[in-house]
Design a protein around this motif. Structure first.
Motif, PDB file in Angstrom:
ATOM      1  N   ASN A  94     -12.925 -23.610 -47.711  1.00 47.90           N
ATOM      2  CA  ASN A  94     -12.739 -24.841 -46.950  1.00 47.90           C
ATOM      3  C   ASN A  94     -12.795 -26.057 -47.859  1.00 47.90           C
ATOM      4  N   MET A  95     -13.676 -26.031 -48.859  1.00 49.58           N
ATOM      5  CA  MET A  95     -13.747 -27.112 -49.835  1.00 49.58           C
ATOM      6  C   MET A  95     -12.455 -27.186 -50.647  1.00 49.58           C
ATOM      7  N   SER A  96     -11.900 -26.032 -50.980  1.00 49.84           N
ATOM      8  CA  SER A  96     -10.704 -25.974 -51.812  1.00 49.84           C
ATOM      9  C   SER A  96      -9.469 -26.447 -51.064  1.00 49.84           C
ATOM     10  N   ASN A  97      -9.346 -26.017 -49.783  1.00 49.04           N
ATOM     11  CA  ASN A  97      -8.150 -26.356 -49.021  1.00 49.04           C
ATOM     12  C   ASN A  97      -8.485 -26.341 -47.530  1.00 49.04           C
ATOM     13  N   PRO A  98      -9.047 -27.432 -47.022  1.00 50.08           N
ATOM     14  CA  PRO A  98      -9.492 -27.449 -45.619  1.00 50.08           C
ATOM     15  C   PRO A  98      -8.359 -27.276 -44.617  1.00 50.08           C
ATOM     16  N   ARG A  99      -7.136 -27.624 -45.002  1.00 51.15           N
ATOM     17  CA  ARG A  99      -6.009 -27.446 -44.084  1.00 51.15           C
ATOM     18  C   ARG A  99      -5.754 -25.964 -43.829  1.00 51.15           C
ATOM     19  N   GLU A 100      -6.011 -25.125 -44.811  1.00 56.69           N
ATOM     20  CA  GLU A 100      -5.684 -23.703 -44.694  1.00 56.69           C
ATOM     21  C   GLU A 100      -6.883 -22.836 -44.314  1.00 56.69           C
ATOM     22  N   TYR A 101      -8.094 -23.278 -44.619  1.00 56.44           N
ATOM     23  CA  TYR A 101      -9.267 -22.438 -44.412  1.00 56.44           C
ATOM     24  C   TYR A 101     -10.348 -23.223 -43.695  1.00 56.44           C
ATOM     25  N   GLY A 102     -10.580 -22.877 -42.432  1.00 56.93           N
ATOM     26  CA  GLY A 102     -11.623 -23.526 -41.662  1.00 56.93           C
ATOM     27  C   GLY A 102     -12.978 -22.899 -41.916  1.00 56.93           C
ATOM     28  N   PHE A 103     -13.999 -23.498 -41.318  1.00 58.24           N
ATOM     29  CA  PHE A 103     -15.360 -22.987 -41.495  1.00 58.24           C
ATOM     30  C   PHE A 103     -15.532 -21.605 -40.872  1.00 58.24           C
ATOM     31  N   TYR A 104     -14.883 -21.367 -39.732  1.00 56.40           N
ATOM     32  CA  TYR A 104     -15.181 -20.149 -38.973  1.00 56.40           C
ATOM     33  C   TYR A 104     -14.503 -18.903 -39.534  1.00 56.40           C
ATOM     34  N   SER A 105     -13.254 -18.998 -39.919  1.00 54.92           N
ATOM     35  CA  SER A 105     -12.549 -17.881 -40.561  1.00 54.92           C
ATOM     36  C   SER A 105     -12.539 -16.619 -39.715  1.00 54.92           C
ATOM     37  N   ASN A 106     -12.464 -16.785 -38.403  1.00 51.72           N
ATOM     38  CA  ASN A 106     -12.384 -15.629 -37.521  1.00 51.72           C
ATOM     39  C   ASN A 106     -10.996 -14.992 -37.594  1.00 51.72           C
ATOM     40  N   VAL A 107     -10.949 -13.678 -37.440  1.00 51.64           N
ATOM     41  CA  VAL A 107      -9.662 -12.985 -37.370  1.00 51.64           C
ATOM     42  C   VAL A 107      -9.021 -13.329 -36.032  1.00 51.64           C
ATOM     43  N   ASN A 108      -7.951 -14.102 -36.105  1.00 54.13           N
ATOM     44  CA  ASN A 108      -7.277 -14.572 -34.894  1.00 54.13           C
ATOM     45  C   ASN A 108      -5.775 -14.488 -35.116  1.00 54.13           C
ATOM     46  N   PRO A 109      -5.115 -13.450 -34.594  1.00 51.97           N
ATOM     47  CA  PRO A 109      -3.681 -13.287 -34.822  1.00 51.97           C
ATOM     48  C   PRO A 109      -2.837 -14.373 -34.177  1.00 51.97           C
ATOM     49  N   ASN A 110      -3.450 -15.172 -33.293  1.00 50.86           N
ATOM     50  CA  ASN A 110      -2.707 -16.216 -32.596  1.00 50.86           C
ATOM     51  C   ASN A 110      -2.669 -17.542 -33.353  1.00 50.86           C
ATOM     52  N   VAL A 111      -3.418 -17.627 -34.453  1.00 48.82           N
ATOM     53  CA  VAL A 111      -3.434 -18.833 -35.269  1.00 48.82           C
ATOM     54  C   VAL A 111      -2.968 -18.462 -36.667  1.00 48.82           C
TER      55      VAL A 111
END
Length: 300
Positions: free
Chosen positions: A236-253
């Motif tokens: 998230n620090m490296s690229n907040p647009r691509e990696y959120g805090f939660y990082s849940n497996v979500n095929p819809n996002v």
């Protein structure tokens, strides 16, 4: 024909160590009955086949040793894992440096085998040895007002050639909300196939959160901090647009640069067919309640 795994696992389906030590069971990929829930355990035995030791230990992400999938297996042997201690601090009653051997002496009775799928752009089924993170946090004594748990990986430049490059801001950091950390499926892994966890897989102690993408499961942990604020996390620090805090497996996002609707199973060969990704990696029934009322496209 291999069956696509539909998760039927609950906390009752973890395997006691004694039930897993039978070599025939290990080689056949059978799961033990666990604490209860025999019917569910039997269903899991039919469909949840683990990857081989060679697959699990030769195809890894551990950027402290390089960005290639085979770099950790090549270079992580240089990591000194004994002695090892974990600093536990922040909002806890018993802060301090905990020797890994002392942690294990406390947790041995509770240590079990957990058979979880790990998903990134590819997936594996790994029979982890481990214990619940909640047990370790309870040993440290979580204080009132705590909301998050932060983790840090070891930073040893002389033994970790990958940290010479600014791929990420070192040391590697991760974090969980406290209720995620205390969930019974969140474990501290200490081994694979009832053998000590290899360096390339995060020796001697790593986090495993089976409903999140694999990069969330921080390796070679040296610090755990209980806090009342959301901690920074490396991707998230490296690229907040691509990696959120939660990082849940979500095929819809979708990730901004690729679809997350499908995955490739390791062990199926170079041209393995991609298969549909399951919500929360198949653990929806167990963990969806943690995120009730949240917009998962915003909190990704």
């Amino acid at each position: 024909m291999a069956h696509r795994w539909t998760n039927t696992l609950t906390h009752a389906d973890v395997t006691p160590r004694a039930a897993f030590l039978n070599r025939r069971q290990v080689m056949a990929g059978l799961a033990g009955v666990g604490l209860a829930g025999m019917a569910q355990g039997a269903a899991a035995q039919e469909t949840l086949e683990p990857n081989t030791w060679e697959e699990i230990t030769s195809y890894n992400n551990f950027y402290e040793f390089g960005t290639g999938k085979d770099d950790p297996a090549k270079y992580a042997g240089a990591l000194t894992t004994e002695p090892w201690s974990v600093k536990i601090d922040g909002l806890v009653d018993n802060p301090g440096d905990y020797d890994f051997k002392d942690i294990m002496s406390e947790m041995t009775v509770e240590e079990r085998i957990y058979r979880f799928r790990c998903v990134e752009a590819w997936s594996m089924v790994i029979p982890w040895n481990g214990f619940e993170l909640a047990d370790l946090l309870n040993m440290a004594g979580v204080q009132e007002g705590a909301k998050f748990v932060a983790f840090e990986t070891a930073l040893i430049p002389d033994e970790m050639p990958g940290v010479r490059y600014p791929i990420l801001e070192w040391p590697y950091r991760e974090g969980l909300r406290l209720d995620e950390a205390m969930h019974p499926l969140t474990i501290m892994a200490t081994g694979i196939y009832d053998r000590p966890i290899p360096n390339q897989n995060g020796a001697p102690l790593r986090l495993v959160v089976p409903w999140k993408y694999g990069f969330k499961s921080i390796k070679s942990i040296v610090r755990i901090t209980v806090t009342d604020v959301e901690p920074p996390t490396s991707w998230n620090m490296s690229n907040p647009r691509e990696y959120g805090f939660y990082s849940n497996v979500n095929p819809n996002v979708n990730h901004p640069r690729w679809s997350q609707a499908s995955e490739r199973e390791i062990g199926g060969g170079l041209f393995a067919k991609r298969i549909p990704t399951l919500m929360f990696n198949g653990y929806e029934k167990e963990v969806a309640g943690l995120y009730e009322g949240m917009d998962l496209s915003q909190y990704y």
